[in-house]
Enzyme design. Structure first.
Site, PDB file in Angstrom:
ATOM      1  N   GLY A 219       0.685  -1.298   0.099  1.00 36.87           N
ATOM      2  CA  GLY A 219       0.176   0.125  -0.011  1.00 36.87           C
ATOM      3  C   GLY A 219       0.932   1.282   0.041  1.00 36.87           C
ATOM      4  O   GLY A 219       2.059   1.442  -0.189  1.00 36.87           O
ATOM      5  N   GLY A 222       3.458   0.998   3.125  1.00 41.00           N
ATOM      6  CA  GLY A 222       4.406  -0.134   3.024  1.00 41.00           C
ATOM      7  C   GLY A 222       4.157  -1.469   2.532  1.00 41.00           C
ATOM      8  O   GLY A 222       2.917  -1.230   1.898  1.00 41.00           O
ATOM      9  N   LYS A 239       4.118  -5.745   8.834  1.00 42.65           N
ATOM     10  CA  LYS A 239       3.699  -4.507   8.230  1.00 42.65           C
ATOM     11  C   LYS A 239       5.240  -3.854   8.238  1.00 42.65           C
ATOM     12  O   LYS A 239       5.521  -3.225   9.421  1.00 42.65           O
ATOM     13  CB  LYS A 239       2.706  -3.615   8.515  1.00 42.65           C
ATOM     14  CG  LYS A 239       2.253  -2.744   7.417  1.00 42.65           C
ATOM     15  CD  LYS A 239       0.943  -1.774   7.999  1.00 42.65           C
ATOM     16  CE  LYS A 239       0.568  -0.969   7.069  1.00 42.65           C
ATOM     17  NZ  LYS A 239      -0.415  -0.296   7.359  1.00 42.65           N
ATOM     18  N   ASP A 337     -10.776   5.603   7.081  1.00 42.41           N
ATOM     19  CA  ASP A 337     -10.395   5.062   5.978  1.00 42.41           C
ATOM     20  C   ASP A 337     -11.127   3.541   5.578  1.00 42.41           C
ATOM     21  O   ASP A 337     -10.347   2.865   5.306  1.00 42.41           O
ATOM     22  CB  ASP A 337      -8.972   5.115   5.935  1.00 42.41           C
ATOM     23  CG  ASP A 337      -8.249   4.672   4.507  1.00 42.41           C
ATOM     24  OD1 ASP A 337      -8.973   5.176   3.625  1.00 42.41           O
ATOM     25  OD2 ASP A 337      -7.146   4.296   4.552  1.00 42.41           O
ATOM     26  N   ASN A 342      -9.298  -2.342   3.410  1.00 43.75           N
ATOM     27  CA  ASN A 342      -8.933  -2.253   4.878  1.00 43.75           C
ATOM     28  C   ASN A 342      -9.830  -3.237   5.745  1.00 43.75           C
ATOM     29  O   ASN A 342      -9.807  -3.090   6.857  1.00 43.75           O
ATOM     30  CB  ASN A 342      -9.216  -0.900   5.236  1.00 43.75           C
ATOM     31  CG  ASN A 342      -7.860  -0.030   4.664  1.00 43.75           C
ATOM     32  OD1 ASN A 342      -6.844  -0.575   4.323  1.00 43.75           O
ATOM     33  ND2 ASN A 342      -8.220   1.284   4.639  1.00 43.75           N
TER      34      ASN A 342
END
Length: 555
Positions: A219, A222, A239, A337, A342
Site C-alpha cells: 500500500g 508499506g 507490516k 479510511d 482495509n
C-alpha cells in the site's frame, strides 16, 4: 635472578630478585625513592647516561602499578666510588620489565574483568544478549511518548502526582508545592520528550525472530509480509514501511497507527495488534494474520469470474463491520479510511456439534469473520486531527471540513464498500459522478436486492450525516439480524411456558400437602365398624367391597 647494569662503563648495581621478595616489594618498595638534594639526585642528573624519569606521586599509582624492588636491598659501597649507585626509579624498572609481574593470579583476574563503561558483545545468533554498561539511553524516563488516544480521565489519573483525580479548592497552595516537587522528582511526566523512531532502533529483530514466507500486500504506507515467528511457530502479518520514516512527515501517521492499536486492544472484529518497533528508521508492526485476505481481493476475484457477493453474505459483512465500528467509536475514535482493502477476512473451521448463538459477542464463533484493519488514519472524536483517506470513499462533510459528525463518515464509507461488494462499478475519484453519489444516490448494483435492504444501503449514504444510522444501531438492526425478532418471540413464549410450569408446580405441591393432611386426620379418628381408613372403602357382605362416595343428591 641476577642482573647487572653498567653506568659509564662501570658496574652500577647487581640486582638480586627471589620469588619470596616479589610480594614484599608490592608494599615496601614504593616509599624508597631518591630525595631531592641528595647525592643520588646529582648522580641521576650529571653522571648516569640513562634517561631521567620524573618523579611521580604515589597516589597516582594504580593497584597494578605498585611494583618495586625489595626494601632490604642496599647499594654496594665499592662501586659507589666510581659512579654513585642507587636503585633505579620504578618507572625505569618497569620499562626494563624487571619488576612487573603481570602473571600473578590477582593481576590476571583484574585484567579479565571489563571496565565499568564497557560493553560485552556475544558472537553468534542468540536471542538474549548480555550488554554491560550504564544504559543511560534506555533508562532515561523522559524518552516516552504520550499516546494521544488515551482517554483524558485515564491520563489525568496516571499522570498526576499521588494519583489524585481532583484537588479541593482550599488545597491550592499545597497542590502548587506538590506539583513543583513532582516536576523535580518526575521530569518525564511534565516535560515529556517525543521518542522518535531513530531512538528505538535495535538489531534486526525481524530477521532474528521471524521467518518471511511471502509478500501478501502493499500500500501507500508499506508492504505486508506473511511470516512465522520462530519461537511460537504461529503466522503473523508483518507490516514494514517502504521508506525511512524518522524525521519525515509520514512518521506521525506510523505512530498514529501504533497508538490506535495499543488503545483499542482486542476485539473480534478489529485486526489484533501484537507489537511494533523500528529498524533502520523503518516502522515495523506485528499484527494478526488473516488467512482469507481482504474484501478487495474477494471483489477482484468475483469480477474476474463474473460473480458477486450475495445479499445474505452482504448482510453478514455489514453486520460484523458495524460491530467493529461500534467498538472503535465507543472508544472515542474514528477510522476515517473504511474501504474494501482495509476489511480483512478470517476463515476458520468450526467443530462438529458446535452451536452458534445469536448474541453479538457470539458472532466470533462463526466460520468467517470480517475485521477492520489499517488504523493509519484513526483520529480522536473530541480532538480531531483529520488526515483524509481514500477520496473515493470520502464523505462530503469531511471535504467541507465539518467534523461535527465524524463517526458518520465511517458509515458513509461502509455503505459504498457494501455496494462494491454487491457488484457495483469502481467508484469515481472526482468529477460529476463523484458529486452525484454525495447527493444520496447509491451506485448501481447489478443484482436484485430486497427493497428493505436496498433502502438501508441508501440510508447509509444519505447526504445529511445526521440521518445516517450510527454503528450501534446497525449492530442491532432487524434487517441484518433476521433472527432478532424470532429470538424475541421465542423468548416470550419461553417466559410464558416457565410461568405455566411454575403454576403447575404450585398446584402439585398444594395437592400433595392436602393429601398428607387428610391422612393425618384419618389416623386421628376412632375406628368405625364397616369402614377402613386405609382404603377408605366400605365392606359389603363377606369379601366384596364398594367405593365410598360423598356426592350429594341433586348435583
Amino acid at each position: 635472578m641476577r642482573t647487572a647494569m653498567s653506568c659509564g662503563g662501570g658496574l652500577v648495581q647487581r640486582l638480586d630478585f627471589s620469588s619470596s621478595d616479589e610480594e614484599d616489594g608490592l608494599s615496601n618498595g614504593i616509599n624508597e625513592g631518591p630525595q631531592k638534594g641528595s647525592p643520588v639526585s646529582s648522580w641521576r642528573t650529571n653522571n648516569c647516561p640513562f634517561p631521567i624519569t620524573p618523579q611521580r606521586n604515589e597516589r597516582e599509582l594504580s593497584p597494578t602499578q605498585e611494583l618495586s624492588p625489595s626494601s632490604d636491598y642496599s647499594p654496594d659501597p665499592s662501586v659507589g666510588a666510581e659512579c654513585p649507585g642507587t636503585p633505579l626509579h620504578y618507572s625505569t624498572w618497569k620499562k626494563l620489565k624487571l619488576c612487573d609481574t603481570p602473571y600473578t593470579p590477582k593481576s590476571l583476574l583484574y585484567k579479565t574483568l571489563p571496565s565499568p563503561g564497557s560493553r560485552v558483545h556475544c558472537r553468534g545468533q542468540r536471542l538474549l544478549r548480555f550488554v554491560a554498561g550504564t544504559g543511560a539511553e534506555l533508562d532515561d524516563p523522559s524518552l516516552v511518548n504520550i499516546n494521544p488516544f488515551t482517554p483524558e480521565s485515564y491520563r489525568q489519573t496516571h499522570f498526576q502526582p499521588n494519583g489524585k483525580r481532583k484537588e479541593r479548592p482550599e488545597d491550592d497552595c499545597r497542590t502548587d508545592r506538590q506539583m513543583k516537587y513532582a516536576e523535580k522528582e518526575h521530569p518525564a511526566v511534565f516535560q515529556s520528550k517525543r521518542f522518535v523512531l531513530r531512538e528505538t532502533n535495535m538489531g534486526s529483530r525481524y530477521k532474528t525472530e521471524f521467518l518471511e514466507i511471502e509478500k501478501i500486500g502493499a500500500g501507500e504506507f508499506g508492504s505486508v509480509f506473511k511470516c512465522i515467528k520462530r519461537l511460537d511457530g504461529c503466522f503473523y502479518a508483518i507490516k514494514r514501511s517502504k521508506k525511512p520514516l524518522a524525521g519525515s512527515t509520514d512518521e506521525q501517521l506510523a505512530l498514529r497507527e501504533v497508538y490506535a492499536h495499543a488503545v483499542l486492544g482486542h476485539h473480534p472484529h478489529v485486526v489484533r495488534y501484537y507489537s511494533a518497533w523500528a529498524e533502520d528508521d523503518h516502522m515495523i508492526i506485528q499484527n494478526e494474520y488473516c488467512n482469507g485476505g481482504s474484501l478487495q481481493d474477494l471483489i477482484v476475484d468475483n469480477n474476474k469470474e463474473g460473480q458477486f457477493v450475495l445479499e445474505q453474505e452482504l448482510k453478514e459483512i455489514l453486520l460484523q463491520v458495524s460491530m467493529g465500528l461500534k467498538y472503535i467509536h465507543g472508544s472515542g475514535l474514528v477510522h476515517m479510511d473504511i474501504k474494501p482493502s482495509n476489511i480483512f477476512i478470517c476463515r476458520k473451521q468450526t467443530e462438529l456439534g458446535q452451536e452458534e448463538s445469536d448474541g453479538e459477542d457470539d458472532l466470533s464463533s462463526g466460520s468467517v469473520l470480517y475485521k477492520i484493519g489499517d488504523l493509519g488514519h484513526v483520529t480522536s472524536i473530541l480532538n480531531p486531527q483529520v488526515e483524509e483517506g481514500d477520496s473515493r470513499f470520502l464523505a462530503n462533510e469531511i471535504l467541507q471540513e465539518d467534523y461535527s459528525q465524524l463517526p458518520k463518515a465511517d458509515i458513509f464509507a461502509l455503505g459504498l464498500t457494501i455496494a462494491l461488494a454487491a457488484g457495483a462499478a469502481p467508484l469515481p475519484c472526482n468529477e460529476d459522478s463523484w458529486h452525484h453519489i454525495r447527493k444520496g444516490n447509491l451506485p448501481h448494483v447489478p443484482q436484485l436486492l430486497t427493497p428493505i435492504f436496498l433502502a438501508l444501503l441508501k440510508l447509509l449514504v444519505h447526504p445529511d450525516p445526521v440521518m445516517r444510522p450510527p454503528a450501534a444501531s446497525l449492530a442491532k438492526n432487524s434487517v441484518l439480524r433476521r433472527c432478532v425478532g424470532k429470538a424475541a418471540q421465542l423468548q416470550k413464549q419461553l417466559n410464558v411456558e416457565k410461568f405455566k410450569t411454575a403454576m403447575l408446580e404450585r398446584e402439585l405441591k398444594a395437592a400433595k400437602l392436602a393429601q398428607t393432611s387428610g391422612k393425618d386426620e384419618c389416623s386421628d379418628l376412632p375406628p368405625m365398624s364397616g369402614f377402613s381408613c386405609r382404603g377408605r372403602k366400605r365392606l359389603v357382605g363377606a369379601k366384596n367391597t364398594r367405593s365410598l362416595s360423598f356426592t350429594c343428591g341433586g348435583y
